[in-house]
Design an enzyme around this catalytic site. Structure first.
Site, PDB file in Angstrom:
ATOM      1  N   LYS A 111       0.827  -1.212   0.000  1.00 37.29           N
ATOM      2  CA  LYS A 111       0.000   0.000   0.000  1.00 37.29           C
ATOM      3  C   LYS A 111       0.861   1.261   0.000  1.00 37.29           C
ATOM      4  O   LYS A 111       0.368   2.342  -0.330  1.00 37.29           O
ATOM      5  CB  LYS A 111      -0.955   0.001   1.199  1.00 37.29           C
ATOM      6  CG  LYS A 111      -1.964  -1.139   1.098  1.00 37.29           C
ATOM      7  CD  LYS A 111      -3.327  -0.826   1.646  1.00 37.29           C
ATOM      8  CE  LYS A 111      -4.242  -2.020   1.361  1.00 37.29           C
ATOM      9  NZ  LYS A 111      -5.625  -1.743   1.236  1.00 37.29           N
ATOM     10  N   LYS A 192      -5.158  -9.693  -5.906  1.00 36.46           N
ATOM     11  CA  LYS A 192      -6.381 -10.025  -5.172  1.00 36.46           C
ATOM     12  C   LYS A 192      -7.478  -8.985  -5.436  1.00 36.46           C
ATOM     13  O   LYS A 192      -7.187  -7.820  -5.644  1.00 36.46           O
ATOM     14  CB  LYS A 192      -6.107 -10.182  -3.660  1.00 36.46           C
ATOM     15  CG  LYS A 192      -5.997  -8.894  -2.893  1.00 36.46           C
ATOM     16  CD  LYS A 192      -6.272  -9.093  -1.388  1.00 36.46           C
ATOM     17  CE  LYS A 192      -6.375  -7.715  -0.752  1.00 36.46           C
ATOM     18  NZ  LYS A 192      -7.205  -7.588   0.404  1.00 36.46           N
ATOM     19  N   LYS A 195     -11.565  -3.883  -2.385  1.00 34.97           N
ATOM     20  CA  LYS A 195     -12.599  -2.859  -2.528  1.00 34.97           C
ATOM     21  C   LYS A 195     -12.026  -1.477  -2.745  1.00 34.97           C
ATOM     22  O   LYS A 195     -12.720  -0.584  -3.192  1.00 34.97           O
ATOM     23  CB  LYS A 195     -13.583  -2.909  -1.362  1.00 34.97           C
ATOM     24  CG  LYS A 195     -13.012  -2.712   0.021  1.00 34.97           C
ATOM     25  CD  LYS A 195     -14.175  -2.665   1.000  1.00 34.97           C
ATOM     26  CE  LYS A 195     -13.967  -3.530   2.224  1.00 34.97           C
ATOM     27  NZ  LYS A 195     -12.800  -3.179   3.018  1.00 34.97           N
TER      28      LYS A 195
HETATM   29  P1  ATP Z   1      -8.924  -2.718   1.040  1.00 34.07           P
HETATM   30  O1  ATP Z   1      -9.045  -2.762  -0.434  1.00 34.07           O
HETATM   31  O2  ATP Z   1      -9.363  -1.425   1.655  1.00 34.07           O
HETATM   32  O3  ATP Z   1      -7.586  -3.170   1.551  1.00 34.07           O
HETATM   33  P2  ATP Z   1     -10.234  -5.284   1.236  1.00 34.07           P
HETATM   34  O4  ATP Z   1     -11.260  -5.420   0.167  1.00 34.07           O
HETATM   35  O5  ATP Z   1      -8.949  -5.996   1.068  1.00 34.07           O
HETATM   36  O6  ATP Z   1      -9.992  -3.762   1.570  1.00 34.07           O
HETATM   37  P3  ATP Z   1     -10.729  -5.627   4.104  1.00 34.07           P
HETATM   38  O7  ATP Z   1     -11.693  -4.733   4.778  1.00 34.07           O
HETATM   39  O8  ATP Z   1      -9.295  -5.287   4.276  1.00 34.07           O
HETATM   40  O9  ATP Z   1     -11.008  -5.765   2.542  1.00 34.07           O
HETATM   41  O10 ATP Z   1     -10.959  -7.132   4.567  1.00 34.07           O
HETATM   42  C1  ATP Z   1     -12.112  -7.705   5.130  1.00 34.07           C
HETATM   43  C2  ATP Z   1     -11.937  -9.205   5.078  1.00 34.07           C
HETATM   44  O11 ATP Z   1     -12.043  -9.667   3.733  1.00 34.07           O
HETATM   45  C3  ATP Z   1     -10.552  -9.698   5.578  1.00 34.07           C
HETATM   46  O12 ATP Z   1     -10.731 -10.832   6.368  1.00 34.07           O
HETATM   47  C4  ATP Z   1      -9.816 -10.035   4.315  1.00 34.07           C
HETATM   48  O13 ATP Z   1      -8.855 -11.036   4.516  1.00 34.07           O
HETATM   49  C5  ATP Z   1     -10.936 -10.517   3.414  1.00 34.07           C
HETATM   50  N1  ATP Z   1     -10.619 -10.311   1.996  1.00 34.07           N
HETATM   51  C6  ATP Z   1     -10.366  -9.121   1.383  1.00 34.07           C
HETATM   52  N2  ATP Z   1     -10.123  -9.308   0.080  1.00 34.07           N
HETATM   53  C7  ATP Z   1     -10.208 -10.649  -0.148  1.00 34.07           C
HETATM   54  C8  ATP Z   1     -10.058 -11.473  -1.314  1.00 34.07           C
HETATM   55  N3  ATP Z   1      -9.787 -10.943  -2.489  1.00 34.07           N
HETATM   56  N4  ATP Z   1     -10.230 -12.802  -1.185  1.00 34.07           N
HETATM   57  C9  ATP Z   1     -10.536 -13.347   0.018  1.00 34.07           C
HETATM   58  N5  ATP Z   1     -10.674 -12.648   1.157  1.00 34.07           N
HETATM   59  C10 ATP Z   1     -10.528 -11.299   1.088  1.00 34.07           C
END
Ligand code: ATP
Ligand code: LTN
Length: 327
Positions: A111, A192, A195
């Site tokens: 990040k 991955k 969001k």
């Molecule tokens: P950001 O983009 O802001 O980093 P994010 O979409 O990665 O956000 P988080 O709020 O950080 O989401 O994560 C919430 C949960 O979703 C965590 O347990 C994380 O491990 C899971 N998660 C996020 N992205 C994935 C993915 N692509 N596949 C599986 N699990 C995910």
């Protein structure tokens, strides 16, 4: 009873990876554990946020968690910033973590690499995450695979603190699903799904229009050879679709691969499974959005419950550290 804790950031609209990698296990854990779930708004502040948007997204995320099946009668659901004990313990854990240890966190590297502004909070973020978990004597933390390293750090901090100051924290375990733990971007299947990344065609949002969901899956990037095989290293696109379909239906991705000869059929089956997974969630979300006061009341009760659990744990840490109690 096993104590389960997990959190999600209000950094953008919830995507399919969040649901398949983490949130659906939050729902099933409710039946067998004492579950606490948190919208971690303070974690969102590690990157600049628009205040009005942050406020709206935080409420929307809480509504979405209720829509996927988090039941306030079974779980404690609250907003991180409503429980100030998180930031107090976070400071204590920042002083427990080593600089070099935080520097090795791959999420920080990812990040911060191309960012214009890297906040100090982005660097110390894992200490706040450890505080979230350790404050509740958590036994188990359901998360996606990307959080494995942060969980390992939370464990190390608990063990180090206990060693230095005497038994204070429960040492938590990560719980990472076998299928769906790493849902990849549909257009760039080596990254991955996330969001906060700007990849509208590669990301399926839980609240996306369902026709658009099907289209995105049908246009997903696949791989050069034409056979359907589960092999994330050499066939990342197809393997991602097999994982998504497997996570929606409960089947093993290798076994699913045997059923398809052509990419097109796999895409159609995957699109249908995802659409049918999202449909009931969207219906419940529409009902809940009509009653924001109802959600606010659930969150107020949740915060009160969370504080009552967090306070004694924080007191334990303060006492063991040698902080002079107020008269
Ligand atoms: P950001 O983009 O802001 O980093 P994010 O979409 O990665 O956000 P988080 O709020 O950080 O989401 O994560 C919430 C949960 O979703 C965590 O347990 C994380 O491990 C899971 N998660 C996020 N992205 C994935 C993915 N692509 N596949 C599986 N699990 C995910
Ligand atoms: N760091 C996590 C979100 C998060 C979390 C937590 C997850 C913050 N605090 C406590 C589990 C337990 C992320 O980026 N997905």
């Amino acid at each position: 009873m096993t104590r389960v804790f997990s959190g999600i950031k209000p950094t953008g609209p919830v995507q399919l990876g969040n649901l398949l990698g983490a949130l659906r296990y939050w729902v099933t854990d409710q039946a067998e554990a004492d579950t606490i779930f948190c919208v971690v708004d303070l974690h969102a502040l590690t990157v600049p946020q628009d205040p009005a948007e942050l406020r709206a997204r935080t409420l929307e995320l809480a509504q979405l968690l209720l829509a996927i099946g988090i039941d306030p009668a079974q779980s404690t659901l609250f907003i991180q910033s409503h429980v100030p004990e998180h930031t107090e313990l976070s400071w204590i854990l920042e002083c427990t973590a080593a600089f070099g240890e935080l520097r090795r966190m791959t999420q920080f590297k990812d990040k911060s690499d191309n960012a214009d502004f890297v906040s100090a909070g982005l660097f110390t973020y894992p200490a706040l995450m450890a505080a979230d978990i350790l404050l509740y004597d958590t036994d188990r933390v359901p998360v996606g695979d990307d959080q494995r390293q942060h969980l390992e750090l939370s464990r190390d901090l608990a063990i180090r603190f206990n060693h230095r100051y005497g038994d204070t924290f429960v040492v938590p375990e990560a719980s990472i699903p076998k299928i769906g733990a790493r849902v990849m971007d549909l257009q760039e299947p080596t990254r991955k799904m996330s969001k906060s990344e700007d990849s509208p065609q590669g990301t399926i949002l839980v609240l996306d229009d369902l026709d658009a969901v099907a289209k995105k899956i049908k246009r997903a990037v696949t791989d050069t050879e034409t056979d359907v095989r589960f092999d994330p290293a050499t066939k990342p696109g197809v393997s991602n679709l097999l994982s998504i379909l497997g996570a929606c239906t409960g089947d093993d991705p290798h076994a699913i691969a045997e059923r398809f000869d052509r990419y097109g059929d796999l895409k159609s089956a995957c699109a249908e499974a995802v659409v049918e997974t999202l449909r009931p969630i969207q219906q419940r979300f529409a009902e809940l959005s009509a009653d924001p006061a109802g959600t606010a009341a659930i969150l107020a009760t949740g915060a009160e419950k969370a504080r009552s659990l967090a306070r004694p744990v924080l007191e334990r840490a303060r006492a063991n550290l040698g902080l002079l109690p107020p008269a």
